[in-house]
Design a protein around this motif. Structure first.
Motif, PDB file in Angstrom:
ATOM      1  N   ARG A  98       0.852  -1.176   0.000  1.00 30.60           N
ATOM      2  CA  ARG A  98       0.000   0.000   0.000  1.00 30.60           C
ATOM      3  C   ARG A  98       0.898   1.241   0.000  1.00 30.60           C
ATOM      4  O   ARG A  98       2.096   1.129   0.261  1.00 30.60           O
ATOM      5  CB  ARG A  98      -0.907   0.001   1.236  1.00 30.60           C
ATOM      6  N   PRO A  99       0.351   2.432  -0.270  1.00 31.17           N
ATOM      7  CA  PRO A  99       1.195   3.642  -0.321  1.00 31.17           C
ATOM      8  C   PRO A  99       2.041   3.863   0.934  1.00 31.17           C
ATOM      9  O   PRO A  99       3.196   4.287   0.841  1.00 31.17           O
ATOM     10  CB  PRO A  99       0.166   4.767  -0.506  1.00 31.17           C
ATOM     11  N   VAL A 100       1.478   3.554   2.102  1.00 28.30           N
ATOM     12  CA  VAL A 100       2.239   3.737   3.344  1.00 28.30           C
ATOM     13  C   VAL A 100       3.426   2.783   3.389  1.00 28.30           C
ATOM     14  O   VAL A 100       4.534   3.149   3.814  1.00 28.30           O
ATOM     15  CB  VAL A 100       1.327   3.524   4.573  1.00 28.30           C
ATOM     16  N   GLU A 101       3.224   1.543   2.956  1.00 26.25           N
ATOM     17  CA  GLU A 101       4.319   0.568   2.961  1.00 26.25           C
ATOM     18  C   GLU A 101       5.364   0.904   1.904  1.00 26.25           C
ATOM     19  O   GLU A 101       6.563   0.710   2.113  1.00 26.25           O
ATOM     20  CB  GLU A 101       3.749  -0.839   2.733  1.00 26.25           C
ATOM     21  N   ASN A 102       4.905   1.421   0.755  1.00 22.92           N
ATOM     22  CA  ASN A 102       5.847   1.815  -0.293  1.00 22.92           C
ATOM     23  C   ASN A 102       6.736   2.973   0.162  1.00 22.92           C
ATOM     24  O   ASN A 102       7.911   3.053  -0.201  1.00 22.92           O
ATOM     25  CB  ASN A 102       5.091   2.222  -1.561  1.00 22.92           C
ATOM     26  N   ALA A 103       6.162   3.886   0.955  1.00 22.24           N
ATOM     27  CA  ALA A 103       6.935   5.036   1.442  1.00 22.24           C
ATOM     28  C   ALA A 103       8.083   4.589   2.343  1.00 22.24           C
ATOM     29  O   ALA A 103       9.096   5.293   2.469  1.00 22.24           O
ATOM     30  CB  ALA A 103       6.026   6.001   2.197  1.00 22.24           C
ATOM     31  N   ALA A 104       7.935   3.423   2.985  1.00 22.89           N
ATOM     32  CA  ALA A 104       8.978   2.932   3.886  1.00 22.89           C
ATOM     33  C   ALA A 104      10.250   2.559   3.138  1.00 22.89           C
ATOM     34  O   ALA A 104      11.333   2.537   3.725  1.00 22.89           O
ATOM     35  CB  ALA A 104       8.472   1.727   4.679  1.00 22.89           C
ATOM     36  N   VAL A 105      10.140   2.281   1.836  1.00 21.03           N
ATOM     37  CA  VAL A 105      11.310   1.878   1.050  1.00 21.03           C
ATOM     38  C   VAL A 105      12.356   2.999   1.043  1.00 21.03           C
ATOM     39  O   VAL A 105      13.530   2.781   1.341  1.00 21.03           O
ATOM     40  CB  VAL A 105      10.896   1.507  -0.392  1.00 21.03           C
ATOM     41  N   ARG A 106      11.913   4.199   0.714  1.00 15.52           N
ATOM     42  CA  ARG A 106      12.857   5.317   0.659  1.00 15.52           C
ATOM     43  C   ARG A 106      13.361   5.659   2.056  1.00 15.52           C
ATOM     44  O   ARG A 106      14.516   6.070   2.226  1.00 15.52           O
ATOM     45  CB  ARG A 106      12.190   6.530   0.016  1.00 15.52           C
ATOM     46  N   THR A 107      12.498   5.513   3.059  1.00 14.60           N
ATOM     47  CA  THR A 107      12.916   5.787   4.440  1.00 14.60           C
ATOM     48  C   THR A 107      14.075   4.886   4.843  1.00 14.60           C
ATOM     49  O   THR A 107      15.077   5.342   5.404  1.00 14.60           O
ATOM     50  CB  THR A 107      11.730   5.578   5.401  1.00 14.60           C
ATOM     51  N   VAL A 108      13.948   3.589   4.559  1.00 10.10           N
ATOM     52  CA  VAL A 108      15.013   2.635   4.902  1.00 10.10           C
ATOM     53  C   VAL A 108      16.291   2.969   4.150  1.00 10.10           C
ATOM     54  O   VAL A 108      17.393   2.942   4.728  1.00 10.10           O
ATOM     55  CB  VAL A 108      14.552   1.187   4.607  1.00 10.10           C
ATOM     56  N   CYS A 109      16.167   3.307   2.871  1.00 13.29           N
ATOM     57  CA  CYS A 109      17.352   3.653   2.074  1.00 13.29           C
ATOM     58  C   CYS A 109      18.060   4.881   2.646  1.00 13.29           C
ATOM     59  O   CYS A 109      19.295   4.931   2.706  1.00 13.29           O
ATOM     60  CB  CYS A 109      16.956   3.911   0.626  1.00 13.29           C
ATOM     61  N   THR A 110      17.281   5.875   3.077  1.00 12.74           N
ATOM     62  CA  THR A 110      17.872   7.080   3.664  1.00 12.74           C
ATOM     63  C   THR A 110      18.602   6.751   4.955  1.00 12.74           C
ATOM     64  O   THR A 110      19.695   7.276   5.216  1.00 12.74           O
ATOM     65  CB  THR A 110      16.783   8.140   3.917  1.00 12.74           C
ATOM     66  N   HIS A 111      18.019   5.890   5.791  1.00  9.95           N
ATOM     67  CA  HIS A 111      18.699   5.463   7.014  1.00  9.95           C
ATOM     68  C   HIS A 111      20.035   4.798   6.689  1.00  9.95           C
ATOM     69  O   HIS A 111      21.054   5.073   7.342  1.00  9.95           O
ATOM     70  CB  HIS A 111      17.820   4.485   7.798  1.00  9.95           C
ATOM     71  N   ILE A 112      20.034   3.911   5.700  1.00  9.31           N
ATOM     72  CA  ILE A 112      21.261   3.197   5.342  1.00  9.31           C
ATOM     73  C   ILE A 112      22.308   4.178   4.796  1.00  9.31           C
ATOM     74  O   ILE A 112      23.500   4.082   5.122  1.00  9.31           O
ATOM     75  CB  ILE A 112      20.958   2.078   4.321  1.00  9.31           C
ATOM     76  N   LYS A 113      21.869   5.156   3.976  1.00  7.24           N
ATOM     77  CA  LYS A 113      22.806   6.168   3.469  1.00  7.24           C
ATOM     78  C   LYS A 113      23.417   6.967   4.615  1.00  7.24           C
ATOM     79  O   LYS A 113      24.624   7.257   4.617  1.00  7.24           O
ATOM     80  CB  LYS A 113      22.081   7.109   2.507  1.00  7.24           C
ATOM     81  N   ASN A 114      22.588   7.335   5.599  1.00  8.97           N
ATOM     82  CA  ASN A 114      23.098   8.085   6.755  1.00  8.97           C
ATOM     83  C   ASN A 114      24.100   7.249   7.548  1.00  8.97           C
ATOM     84  O   ASN A 114      25.082   7.782   8.085  1.00  8.97           O
ATOM     85  CB  ASN A 114      21.944   8.510   7.663  1.00  8.97           C
ATOM     86  N   MET A 115      23.855   5.942   7.649  1.00 13.30           N
ATOM     87  CA  MET A 115      24.794   5.058   8.347  1.00 13.30           C
ATOM     88  C   MET A 115      26.133   5.004   7.605  1.00 13.30           C
ATOM     89  O   MET A 115      27.202   5.040   8.228  1.00 13.30           O
ATOM     90  CB  MET A 115      24.196   3.654   8.483  1.00 13.30           C
ATOM     91  N   ILE A 116      26.077   4.933   6.275  1.00 17.15           N
ATOM     92  CA  ILE A 116      27.310   4.875   5.482  1.00 17.15           C
ATOM     93  C   ILE A 116      28.114   6.162   5.643  1.00 17.15           C
ATOM     94  O   ILE A 116      29.332   6.140   5.844  1.00 17.15           O
ATOM     95  CB  ILE A 116      26.972   4.614   3.994  1.00 17.15           C
ATOM     96  N   VAL A 117      27.433   7.311   5.583  1.00 13.24           N
ATOM     97  CA  VAL A 117      28.122   8.592   5.784  1.00 13.24           C
ATOM     98  C   VAL A 117      28.696   8.675   7.196  1.00 13.24           C
ATOM     99  O   VAL A 117      29.794   9.173   7.416  1.00 13.24           O
ATOM    100  CB  VAL A 117      27.163   9.777   5.526  1.00 13.24           C
ATOM    101  N   GLY A 118      27.954   8.144   8.177  1.00  9.34           N
ATOM    102  CA  GLY A 118      28.393   8.181   9.570  1.00  9.34           C
ATOM    103  C   GLY A 118      29.686   7.427   9.807  1.00  9.34           C
ATOM    104  O   GLY A 118      30.575   7.905  10.518  1.00  9.34           O
ATOM    105  N   VAL A 119      29.816   6.229   9.214  1.00  9.41           N
ATOM    106  CA  VAL A 119      31.015   5.410   9.451  1.00  9.41           C
ATOM    107  C   VAL A 119      32.180   5.826   8.563  1.00  9.41           C
ATOM    108  O   VAL A 119      33.306   5.348   8.751  1.00  9.41           O
ATOM    109  CB  VAL A 119      30.721   3.899   9.266  1.00  9.41           C
ATOM    110  N   THR A 120      31.940   6.703   7.572  1.00  9.06           N
ATOM    111  CA  THR A 120      33.041   7.176   6.730  1.00  9.06           C
ATOM    112  C   THR A 120      33.471   8.598   7.082  1.00  9.06           C
ATOM    113  O   THR A 120      34.662   8.882   7.194  1.00  9.06           O
ATOM    114  CB  THR A 120      32.640   7.127   5.234  1.00  9.06           C
ATOM    115  N   GLU A 121      32.494   9.500   7.270  1.00  7.09           N
ATOM    116  CA  GLU A 121      32.831  10.905   7.522  1.00  7.09           C
ATOM    117  C   GLU A 121      32.439  11.369   8.921  1.00  7.09           C
ATOM    118  O   GLU A 121      33.138  12.173   9.527  1.00  7.09           O
ATOM    119  CB  GLU A 121      32.149  11.805   6.482  1.00  7.09           C
ATOM    120  N   GLY A 122      31.300  10.913   9.444  1.00  3.42           N
ATOM    121  CA  GLY A 122      30.832  11.310  10.772  1.00  3.42           C
ATOM    122  C   GLY A 122      29.984  12.573  10.719  1.00  3.42           C
ATOM    123  O   GLY A 122      30.003  13.323   9.737  1.00  3.42           O
ATOM    124  N   TYR A 123      29.231  12.803  11.805  1.00  5.08           N
ATOM    125  CA  TYR A 123      28.331  13.951  11.887  1.00  5.08           C
ATOM    126  C   TYR A 123      28.738  14.861  13.041  1.00  5.08           C
ATOM    127  O   TYR A 123      29.265  14.395  14.051  1.00  5.08           O
ATOM    128  CB  TYR A 123      26.881  13.491  12.085  1.00  5.08           C
TER     129      TYR A 123
END
Length: 198
Positions: free
Chosen positions: A67-92
């Protein structure tokens, strides 16, 4: 990508995240572990009905018949993973400024940069102790006066630590239009590339 049919559901919604060199990503039953030069981050996505898998040097996140709500979670998860990658390489990093009109705010960093002590906030005698979230360290800035610097790998932990400091130094039972004292976020972003907060 998203393949639609009638009734508001889509057959398949998917998105991928590229894994840069020097970063290791492991996926096991919706638990993502990202390791890099700065350390390791683990995040659980068990509460979301998404499929997460490693495909070559990418992470694939997809939903079938969502459903639209479940589909929206796809980009949310991807953004979390991108933030994790930036965190372990550059930091915040979050920079916070001490704002006061009359009574100077006295701060002291203790316990190896994990606890901030605030004294003399609007002349009060009470001692405020704010403990940083896991993996976050705080220091007094050596270059700018009345500035604190919070550094960590997990953007959520760094942001929550900054929010805890701001909340602990809120003015109560006074006109906040007149009493602007507090500790506020002034800059935030990736270490070495901070963006001013307006």
């Amino acid at each position: 990508s998203c393949d639609h049919i009638n009734m508001g559901k889509s057959v398949r919604t998917s998105q991928t995240v590229d894994i840069p060199s020097g970063v290791t990503v492991k996926v096991a039953s919706r638990v993502v572990t990202v390791s890099g030069p700065r350390g390791k981050l683990v995040k659980k996505f068990k509460h979301l009905q998404v499929d997460i898998k490693r495909v070559g040097n990418k992470v694939l996140v997809e939903v079938w018949w969502g459903r639209p709500v479940e589909n929206a979670a796809v980009r949310t998860v991807c953004t979390h993973i991108k933030n994790m990658i930036v965190g372990v390489t550059e930091g915040y990093q979050y920079n916070m400024r001490l704002v006061y009109a009359h009574f100077p705010i006295n701060t002291n960093v203790t316990d190896d940069g994990t606890v901030l002590e605030v004294r003399n906030f609007i002349g009060q005698k009470v001692l405020r102790r704010i403990t940083m979230m896991d993996g976050v360290t705080i220091i007094r800035s050596e270059t700018a006066k009345d500035q604190l610097e919070l550094v960590g790998n997990d953007i959520e932990m760094v942001a929550q630590s900054a929010a805890n400091i701001t909340t602990a130094c809120k003015v109560h039972e006074k006109d906040i239009r007149k009493f602007l004292d507090g500790i506020y976020v002034s800059e935030k972003g990736v270490i070495g590339n901070l963006i001013p907060v307006v």
